[in-house]
Structures are given as C-alpha cells and as structure tokens.
Design a protein around this motif. Structure first.
Motif, PDB file in Angstrom:
ATOM      1  N   LEU A   1      -3.253  -4.403   1.800  1.00 41.35           N
ATOM      2  CA  LEU A   1      -3.449  -3.911   0.440  1.00 41.35           C
ATOM      3  C   LEU A   1      -4.191  -2.588   0.521  1.00 41.35           C
ATOM      4  N   ALA A   2      -3.452  -1.493   0.301  1.00 45.21           N
ATOM      5  CA  ALA A   2      -4.003  -0.151   0.475  1.00 45.21           C
ATOM      6  C   ALA A   2      -3.895   0.631  -0.830  1.00 45.21           C
ATOM      7  N   ALA A   3      -4.685   1.710  -0.913  1.00 50.47           N
ATOM      8  CA  ALA A   3      -4.647   2.534  -2.121  1.00 50.47           C
ATOM      9  C   ALA A   3      -3.326   3.278  -2.240  1.00 50.47           C
ATOM     10  N   THR A   4      -2.796   3.768  -1.111  1.00 56.27           N
ATOM     11  CA  THR A   4      -1.524   4.498  -1.111  1.00 56.27           C
ATOM     12  C   THR A   4      -0.767   4.156   0.159  1.00 56.27           C
ATOM     13  N   ARG A   5       0.497   4.581   0.217  1.00 54.16           N
ATOM     14  CA  ARG A   5       1.295   4.392   1.425  1.00 54.16           C
ATOM     15  C   ARG A   5       2.426   5.401   1.447  1.00 54.16           C
ATOM     16  N   ASP A   6       2.916   5.656   2.639  1.00 56.67           N
ATOM     17  CA  ASP A   6       4.126   6.434   2.852  1.00 56.67           C
ATOM     18  C   ASP A   6       5.191   5.438   3.299  1.00 56.67           C
ATOM     19  N   ASP A   7       6.221   5.237   2.482  1.00 57.41           N
ATOM     20  CA  ASP A   7       7.194   4.182   2.744  1.00 57.41           C
ATOM     21  C   ASP A   7       7.928   4.372   4.068  1.00 57.41           C
ATOM     22  N   ILE A   8       8.161   5.611   4.464  1.00 53.53           N
ATOM     23  CA  ILE A   8       8.856   5.860   5.733  1.00 53.53           C
ATOM     24  C   ILE A   8       7.969   5.445   6.902  1.00 53.53           C
ATOM     25  N   VAL A   9       6.688   5.793   6.836  1.00 57.89           N
ATOM     26  CA  VAL A   9       5.747   5.392   7.888  1.00 57.89           C
ATOM     27  C   VAL A   9       5.657   3.875   7.956  1.00 57.89           C
ATOM     28  N   VAL A  10       5.591   3.231   6.796  1.00 58.12           N
ATOM     29  CA  VAL A  10       5.506   1.765   6.756  1.00 58.12           C
ATOM     30  C   VAL A  10       6.754   1.142   7.370  1.00 58.12           C
ATOM     31  N   GLU A  11       7.918   1.697   7.056  1.00 59.65           N
ATOM     32  CA  GLU A  11       9.161   1.161   7.608  1.00 59.65           C
ATOM     33  C   GLU A  11       9.151   1.199   9.131  1.00 59.65           C
ATOM     34  N   TYR A  12       8.747   2.323   9.705  1.00 59.03           N
ATOM     35  CA  TYR A  12       8.674   2.426  11.168  1.00 59.03           C
ATOM     36  C   TYR A  12       7.640   1.459  11.746  1.00 59.03           C
ATOM     37  N   ALA A  13       6.504   1.340  11.064  1.00 57.15           N
ATOM     38  CA  ALA A  13       5.423   0.492  11.583  1.00 57.15           C
ATOM     39  C   ALA A  13       5.798  -0.982  11.568  1.00 57.15           C
ATOM     40  N   LEU A  14       6.611  -1.398  10.588  1.00 58.95           N
ATOM     41  CA  LEU A  14       6.993  -2.806  10.477  1.00 58.95           C
ATOM     42  C   LEU A  14       8.149  -3.165  11.411  1.00 58.95           C
ATOM     43  N   ARG A  15       8.924  -2.161  11.795  1.00 62.68           N
ATOM     44  CA  ARG A  15      10.116  -2.425  12.597  1.00 62.68           C
ATOM     45  C   ARG A  15       9.733  -3.016  13.953  1.00 62.68           C
ATOM     46  N   GLY A  16      10.368  -4.127  14.304  1.00 61.76           N
ATOM     47  CA  GLY A  16      10.138  -4.760  15.600  1.00 61.76           C
ATOM     48  C   GLY A  16       8.998  -5.759  15.623  1.00 61.76           C
ATOM     49  N   ILE A  17       8.212  -5.844  14.555  1.00 60.43           N
ATOM     50  CA  ILE A  17       7.122  -6.816  14.508  1.00 60.43           C
ATOM     51  C   ILE A  17       7.682  -8.187  14.151  1.00 60.43           C
ATOM     52  N   GLY A  18       7.252  -9.198  14.869  1.00 62.04           N
ATOM     53  CA  GLY A  18       7.795 -10.542  14.683  1.00 62.04           C
ATOM     54  C   GLY A  18       7.105 -11.366  13.625  1.00 62.04           C
ATOM     55  N   SER A  19       5.953 -10.929  13.152  1.00 57.89           N
ATOM     56  CA  SER A  19       5.227 -11.662  12.111  1.00 57.89           C
ATOM     57  C   SER A  19       5.629 -11.156  10.730  1.00 57.89           C
ATOM     58  N   PRO A  20       5.682 -12.036   9.711  1.00 52.21           N
ATOM     59  CA  PRO A  20       6.025 -11.592   8.352  1.00 52.21           C
ATOM     60  C   PRO A  20       4.870 -10.815   7.718  1.00 52.21           C
ATOM     61  N   LEU A  21       5.073  -9.512   7.531  1.00 51.11           N
ATOM     62  CA  LEU A  21       4.046  -8.627   6.990  1.00 51.11           C
ATOM     63  C   LEU A  21       4.591  -7.839   5.807  1.00 51.11           C
ATOM     64  N   ALA A  22       3.695  -7.448   4.904  1.00 51.30           N
ATOM     65  CA  ALA A  22       4.063  -6.609   3.769  1.00 51.30           C
ATOM     66  C   ALA A  22       2.940  -5.614   3.525  1.00 51.30           C
ATOM     67  N   VAL A  23       3.277  -4.491   2.900  1.00 49.90           N
ATOM     68  CA  VAL A  23       2.292  -3.457   2.588  1.00 49.90           C
ATOM     69  C   VAL A  23       2.367  -3.162   1.096  1.00 49.90           C
ATOM     70  N   SER A  24       1.327  -3.536   0.359  1.00 43.31           N
ATOM     71  CA  SER A  24       1.263  -3.304  -1.078  1.00 43.31           C
ATOM     72  C   SER A  24       0.180  -2.286  -1.398  1.00 43.31           C
ATOM     73  N   THR A  25       0.260  -1.737  -2.589  1.00 42.41           N
ATOM     74  CA  THR A  25      -0.791  -0.842  -3.077  1.00 42.41           C
ATOM     75  C   THR A  25      -1.490  -1.509  -4.254  1.00 42.41           C
ATOM     76  N   TYR A  26      -2.549  -0.887  -4.719  1.00 42.40           N
ATOM     77  CA  TYR A  26      -3.272  -1.425  -5.873  1.00 42.40           C
ATOM     78  C   TYR A  26      -3.695  -0.286  -6.784  1.00 42.40           C
ATOM     79  N   THR A  27      -3.902  -0.600  -8.028  1.00 39.45           N
ATOM     80  CA  THR A  27      -4.411   0.358  -9.000  1.00 39.45           C
ATOM     81  C   THR A  27      -5.720  -0.173  -9.569  1.00 39.45           C
ATOM     82  N   THR A  28      -6.619   0.743  -9.895  1.00 41.41           N
ATOM     83  CA  THR A  28      -7.867   0.382 -10.580  1.00 41.41           C
ATOM     84  C   THR A  28      -8.113   1.398 -11.675  1.00 41.41           C
ATOM     85  N   TYR A  29      -8.926   1.012 -12.633  1.00 44.07           N
ATOM     86  CA  TYR A  29      -9.320   1.942 -13.693  1.00 44.07           C
ATOM     87  C   TYR A  29      -9.938   3.183 -13.080  1.00 44.07           C
ATOM     88  N   GLY A  30     -10.730   2.980 -12.017  1.00 41.48           N
ATOM     89  CA  GLY A  30     -11.398   4.108 -11.381  1.00 41.48           C
ATOM     90  C   GLY A  30     -10.455   5.053 -10.677  1.00 41.48           C
TER      91      GLY A  30
END
Length: 346
Positions: free
Chosen positions: A291-320
């Motif tokens: 759970l990160a403030a921002t992400r680059d979807d292309i970087v995330v795609e490369y980072a997830l490729r080949g990993i055997g564990s089920p992982l996801a990368v989400s972002t979050y919003t806050t009033y601040g």
C-alpha cells in the motif's frame, strides 16, 4: 417430586434446548426475509401501477399526493405510504425489473433501495452495489459510505499477479478484495506524514479501516514479529481473510512503490506461509498487498513478473494528500453543521 429435583436437567437437555433456540432464531430470520421480500415486491408493483396510469392517462404528480392521503386513510397503521415513498416506488419500478424473492434487491431493506435510487444513477453501478450489499449484509451507513467513495470504480483494480499465481476461481475471489486507491480520508493526515504515523492512524481508526477493506478481514496484529534465520522482522499489518481462508500482509509506504518494496513483501509472504499458514486447516497461500502513496504501473509490472507469491500493489488517498491551495477551502465538519442549522431555520 421436590422443586430441587425439577431443576435437575436430564441427560442431553442442554443440547436439546440449544438446538431448539437455534431453530427458532433461524425461523425468525427467514420469516423477516420473506416479509421484507414481499414488501419490496409490493412497493415495485405499486410504483409500476402509478407509472402505467400516469403514462396512459396523462396524470400529473398531484395524483400521488391524493393517493398517499387515500391509502393512509384506508391503511392507517401501515407505514411507508407517504407521498415521498410513493414517488420512490415509481422511480424504483422505472429502474428495476420486477424483483423475485431470489433477486438481490428483494433482500435489501427499503432504506437501502432509496439510497441507491438517490445516489447511483448508473444502472451497472447500481446493480453492483445491490449485489455487494445483499451478499455482505452492508448496513445503510456502510452502503452510503461505499457509494460516496466510489467503491465500484476501485474494486479489483490494483495491479497484481494473481492470475499467474492462483487458480482461476481463487484469483477472481482474491481480486475482489482489492481496492485501488484505498480511501483513507478518515485519517486526516497531513501531506508530510511518515509510515509510522500512517500505521498509527490506521490502528487508531481500525474500525474505519476494516470497513474500507471490506467484509471478511480479521485483524491479527501490527508490527507482527517473524523470525527467519537469526534475525527478527516485523510486518506492518497482518490480517486473516475469513472468506478466502488465508493471511493477508500489508506493507505500508508513504512514497512511490519501488521494486525493492515488492521484493521485501514477497519475503514476508513466504515467511508467513512457512511459519503461520496451516494447509491442514484449509489455509490458502498468503497474499501480500503493498500500500503506497503512488506507483508507476510499468515498474510494478516488471517487479511482479516471475514472482511465485500472490502480490498486489495498491495506492491510497488521504485528505492530507490534497494540494495545499485546495485543502483550506474545503468546509470543516463544523462548517457543514452550521450550514445545516441555517437551512433548518424557518
């Protein structure tokens, strides 16, 4: 026989009593559901009759006020026949086909239906909320919150490798628990918050966070210690999802998601799988969510490729997270309360 002997329970009496109590409770719930389903169907038919007459006879809206008066005279003890409710019934019949007892909308209280009619004009989105509210048993307040935060637009959208790491039916179920972005406005953090401040705020408002996560999440711990080799590691947040029957690890980052963050999360997930997961009890593979403030979807795609564990990368919003030049112009809770009082004054 003495009074004392009367109070002695025969063998198996306690089990019989609990069995009958369970049967009575179940029958009462089923009866309430049947009554609610019949009421929703009745309201739809009343609305359909009004629409049909208005279309054929060219009646205006004043006829609804007259109908409300006459119906309340005929059925003085029946609630729900006000002019406002009759208008809702007419709208209901225009936006839904006649509901059967099995249709999700027939399983919702009328108050839920009016919220959907007021707040969700898009038919596809409305049907999504109907199904989710009926399936998860959302309260009216929870339904309103999810509509306000646009949950149907955020559900299942986070980049993940679930299709490659889980069976097809498990992948679909796992994706259904994801949100992107997670709406953490209730934390009211400023734009310079740290990861520890984010974690502290989430734990301090755990009930709100669990509501945002969705049904099925059970909190296990924060800074949950796992020991690997001769070192201790601490998971930011650890949950167990009751529906999926698997642990869910949350790793929090206040900046952009980086490949090394995903690698670290994969390490945590593998450790939880080895040390906490109980396959003999039906536990599935552990899921990791960064759970990160921002992400680059292309970087995330490369980072997830080949990993055997089920992982996801989400972002979050806050009033601040709102721009500094916009945030001061938004009304506070006190401002809104004052405005409502002004409107209520004669």
């Amino acid at each position: 026989m003495s009074a004392r002997e009367d109070r002695v329970e025969p063998t198996g009496y306690g089990d019989l009593l609990e069995q009958i109590k369970t049967q009575v409770r179940h029958a009462r719930v089923q009866a309430a559901r049947v009554v609610n389903s019949e009421l929703i169907t009745l309201y739809w038919r009343i609305g359909a009759s009004i629409r049909q007459r208005q279309a054929h006879e060219g009646w205006g809206t004043k006829v609804i006020a007259r109908l409300a008066d006459d119906l309340r005279t005929e059925f003085p003890h029946m609630r729900g026949l006000s002019q406002r409710n009759l208008v809702y019934m007419r709208t209901f019949a225009g936006r839904f086909s006649e509901p059967s007892a099995q249709h999700p909308v027939a399983q919702l209280p009328w108050g839920h239906v009016t919220v959907l009619l007021d707040r969700v004009p898009d038919a596809e989105a409305r049907n999504w909320y109907v199904e989710q509210a009926a399936h998860h048993g959302w309260s009216r307040a929870t339904l309103t919150h999810h509509i306000t935060s646009g949950r149907h637009l955020r559900s299942g959208n986070a980049p993940n490798n679930f299709p490659a790491t889980l069976a097809a039916h498990e992948s679909d179920l796992a994706q259904s628990i994801l949100q992107d972005p997670y709406n953490l406005d209730f934390l009211n953090l400023d734009s310079t918050h740290s990861e520890r401040e984010l974690e502290d705020a989430l734990i301090g408002r755990l009930t709100h966070f669990l509501s945002e996560l969705g049904a099925g999440f059970a909190f296990v711990g924060r800074q949950y210690k796992i020991t690997t080799g001769d070192r201790d590691y601490f998971l930011d947040l650890l949950f167990f999802h009751l529906g999926l029957r698997r642990f869910v690890v949350f790793e929090l980052k206040v900046g952009q998601a980086e490949p090394e963050h995903i690698g670290k999360l994969n390490f945590y997930v593998n450790a939880v799988d080895d040390q906490l997961r109980r396959p003999e009890h039906g536990d599935g593979a552990t899921i990791g969510i960064l759970l990160a403030a921002t992400r680059d979807d292309i970087v995330v795609e490369y980072a997830l490729r080949g990993i055997g564990s089920p992982l996801a990368v989400s972002t979050y919003t806050t009033y601040g997270a709102l721009p500094d030049d916009i945030r001061p112009s938004l009304p506070t809770a006190d401002d809104l309360a004052d405005a409502l009082r002004d409107v209520a004054r004669p």
